[in-house]
Write a protein that holds these residues in place. Structure first.
Motif, PDB file in Angstrom:
ATOM      1  N   LEU A  70       3.426   5.233  -3.739  1.00 38.81           N
ATOM      2  CA  LEU A  70       4.413   4.155  -3.757  1.00 38.81           C
ATOM      3  C   LEU A  70       3.872   2.918  -4.470  1.00 38.81           C
ATOM      4  O   LEU A  70       4.598   2.273  -5.242  1.00 38.81           O
ATOM      5  CB  LEU A  70       4.830   3.803  -2.326  1.00 38.81           C
ATOM      6  N   GLU A  71       2.615   2.590  -4.227  1.00 34.84           N
ATOM      7  CA  GLU A  71       2.028   1.424  -4.889  1.00 34.84           C
ATOM      8  C   GLU A  71       1.924   1.644  -6.395  1.00 34.84           C
ATOM      9  O   GLU A  71       2.161   0.720  -7.189  1.00 34.84           O
ATOM     10  CB  GLU A  71       0.660   1.125  -4.293  1.00 34.84           C
ATOM     11  N   HIS A  73       3.899   3.516  -8.193  1.00 30.68           N
ATOM     12  CA  HIS A  73       5.253   3.383  -8.717  1.00 30.68           C
ATOM     13  C   HIS A  73       5.676   1.916  -8.756  1.00 30.68           C
ATOM     14  O   HIS A  73       6.343   1.474  -9.706  1.00 30.68           O
ATOM     15  CB  HIS A  73       6.237   4.178  -7.855  1.00 30.68           C
ATOM     16  N   ARG A  74       5.305   1.153  -7.734  1.00 29.18           N
ATOM     17  CA  ARG A  74       5.684  -0.264  -7.698  1.00 29.18           C
ATOM     18  C   ARG A  74       5.081  -1.013  -8.880  1.00 29.18           C
ATOM     19  O   ARG A  74       5.757  -1.807  -9.549  1.00 29.18           O
ATOM     20  CB  ARG A  74       5.228  -0.892  -6.382  1.00 29.18           C
ATOM     21  N   GLN A  75       3.802  -0.771  -9.156  1.00 28.39           N
ATOM     22  CA  GLN A  75       3.144  -1.438 -10.275  1.00 28.39           C
ATOM     23  C   GLN A  75       3.789  -1.035 -11.604  1.00 28.39           C
ATOM     24  O   GLN A  75       3.965  -1.866 -12.505  1.00 28.39           O
ATOM     25  CB  GLN A  75       1.654  -1.106 -10.288  1.00 28.39           C
ATOM     26  N   LEU A  78       7.133  -2.830 -11.839  1.00 30.11           N
ATOM     27  CA  LEU A  78       6.962  -4.258 -12.102  1.00 30.11           C
ATOM     28  C   LEU A  78       6.689  -4.530 -13.575  1.00 30.11           C
ATOM     29  O   LEU A  78       7.112  -5.558 -14.124  1.00 30.11           O
ATOM     30  CB  LEU A  78       5.822  -4.820 -11.248  1.00 30.11           C
ATOM     31  N   LEU A  95      13.008  -1.062  -6.945  1.00 34.20           N
ATOM     32  CA  LEU A  95      11.853  -1.782  -6.410  1.00 34.20           C
ATOM     33  C   LEU A  95      12.036  -2.097  -4.926  1.00 34.20           C
ATOM     34  O   LEU A  95      11.093  -1.995  -4.134  1.00 34.20           O
ATOM     35  CB  LEU A  95      11.643  -3.084  -7.193  1.00 34.20           C
ATOM     36  N   HIS A  96      13.247  -2.466  -4.558  1.00 33.36           N
ATOM     37  CA  HIS A  96      13.540  -2.762  -3.154  1.00 33.36           C
ATOM     38  C   HIS A  96      13.318  -1.522  -2.296  1.00 33.36           C
ATOM     39  O   HIS A  96      12.714  -1.595  -1.212  1.00 33.36           O
ATOM     40  CB  HIS A  96      14.976  -3.257  -3.011  1.00 33.36           C
ATOM     41  N   VAL A  98      11.368   1.052  -2.933  1.00 25.66           N
ATOM     42  CA  VAL A  98       9.939   1.361  -2.894  1.00 25.66           C
ATOM     43  C   VAL A  98       9.211   0.425  -1.928  1.00 25.66           C
ATOM     44  O   VAL A  98       8.416   0.868  -1.084  1.00 25.66           O
ATOM     45  CB  VAL A  98       9.325   1.268  -4.303  1.00 25.66           C
ATOM     46  N   GLU A  99       9.483  -0.862  -2.024  1.00 24.68           N
ATOM     47  CA  GLU A  99       8.789  -1.831  -1.184  1.00 24.68           C
ATOM     48  C   GLU A  99       9.190  -1.688   0.280  1.00 24.68           C
ATOM     49  O   GLU A  99       8.363  -1.883   1.184  1.00 24.68           O
ATOM     50  CB  GLU A  99       9.064  -3.242  -1.695  1.00 24.68           C
ATOM     51  N   GLN A 102       7.295   1.239   1.565  1.00 27.39           N
ATOM     52  CA  GLN A 102       5.897   0.835   1.784  1.00 27.39           C
ATOM     53  C   GLN A 102       5.745   0.089   3.105  1.00 27.39           C
ATOM     54  O   GLN A 102       4.831   0.361   3.879  1.00 27.39           O
ATOM     55  CB  GLN A 102       5.426  -0.068   0.644  1.00 27.39           C
TER      56      GLN A 102
END
Length: 257
Positions: A70-71, A73-75, A78, A95-96, A98-99, A102
């Motif tokens: 997940l991290e 993918h988040r990076q 972004l 993004l919402h 994914v976060e 997390q």
């Protein structure tokens, strides 16, 4: 995996992490289906499926692996901000998701399914479930009594056992969804039922093959980071696969993290 467009999709994982996620996805789908039913046999099957999930999660750090994916993918997401070729509202929504996944996973206590491993009653059923016919009423009268309870009572119990696993299945679904959305698709033909393609050292995580349902063509897949091989077979009258010796058209998708 069936499809609404009269085709069948087969998936092949390139690594152990994706293999584990695909197995868990299949089990969570079955758990959801049987858990929603009312017959005692269905709830028995739901529990056996839950025990299979426990077996898989006991052999891996599912929480740590999902948080890592997940991290990553988040990076990656972004880095797409302010890109004119990317829809900002769509990016913000992903993004919402994914976060949120997390956050839910981070606050969960312990490893996946620990609350079930600590339940002595479920542990006793799980130990007997590995024996053919080991959960008969004379072996586990308390389990038989539970199966004879009203469906809404069993539904409530199943929900309480499954609910702490929800954050794991939600995170897993997001990781697999993003992986599948990365697919590079192409139309291919397997000459005389055989196909091979070089991958030029690029690292892929998942391969998908989609064939027409009425083509009765079953792909037998082998792949590494350099090459993939697909040999199509056809089920004979005893359902045993035998090699096809005709051309087979199919859709090939390669997915990378």
């Amino acid at each position: 995996m069936p499809s609404s467009d009269h085709s069948v999709q087969y998936e092949y994982p390139f690594n152990e992490r994706v293999r584990t996620l695909l197995r868990l996805e299949d089990l969570f789908d079955k758990l959801a289906y049987f858990g929603e039913q009312s017959h005692p046999y269905c709830h028995h099957t739901a529990l056996l499926t839950l025990f299979e999930i426990l077996e898989i999660t006991a052999r891996s750090d599912l929480k740590g692996e999902l948080l890592q994916e997940l991290e990553r993918h988040r990076q990656s997401l972004l880095s797409l901000r302010n890109n004119p070729q990317v829809a900002e509202d769509r990016l913000a929504a992903v993004l919402h998701d994914v976060e949120q996944a997390q956050g839910n996973l981070s606050v969960s206590a312990g490893k996946a399914g620990q609350h079930l491993r600590d339940n002595e009653w479920l542990t006793s059923i799980r130990s007997r479930a590995g024996i053919p016919g080991g959960t008969c009423e004379f072996d586990l009268p308390s389990y038989h009594a539970w199966l004879m309870r009203a469906p809404d009572v069993r539904h409530h119990d199943l929900h309480s056992w499954v609910k702490p696993l929800t954050q794991f299945s939600d995170a897993m679904n997001i990781v697999l969804r993003l992986l599948r959305e990365s697919a590079h698709r192409s139309q291919q033909t397997a000459a005389q039922g055989a196909f091979q393609q070089t991958l030029q050292g690029r690292t892929y995580a998942l391969l998908q093959v989609r064939v027409a349902a009425d083509d009765n063509a079953i792909p037998e897949i082998s792949a590494n980071k350099y090459m993939l091989w697909i040999r199509f077979a056809q089920a004979d009258r005893d359902l045993k696969p035998k090699p096809l010796d005709r051309d087979v058209r199919f859709e090939l998708s390669l997915c990378a993290f």
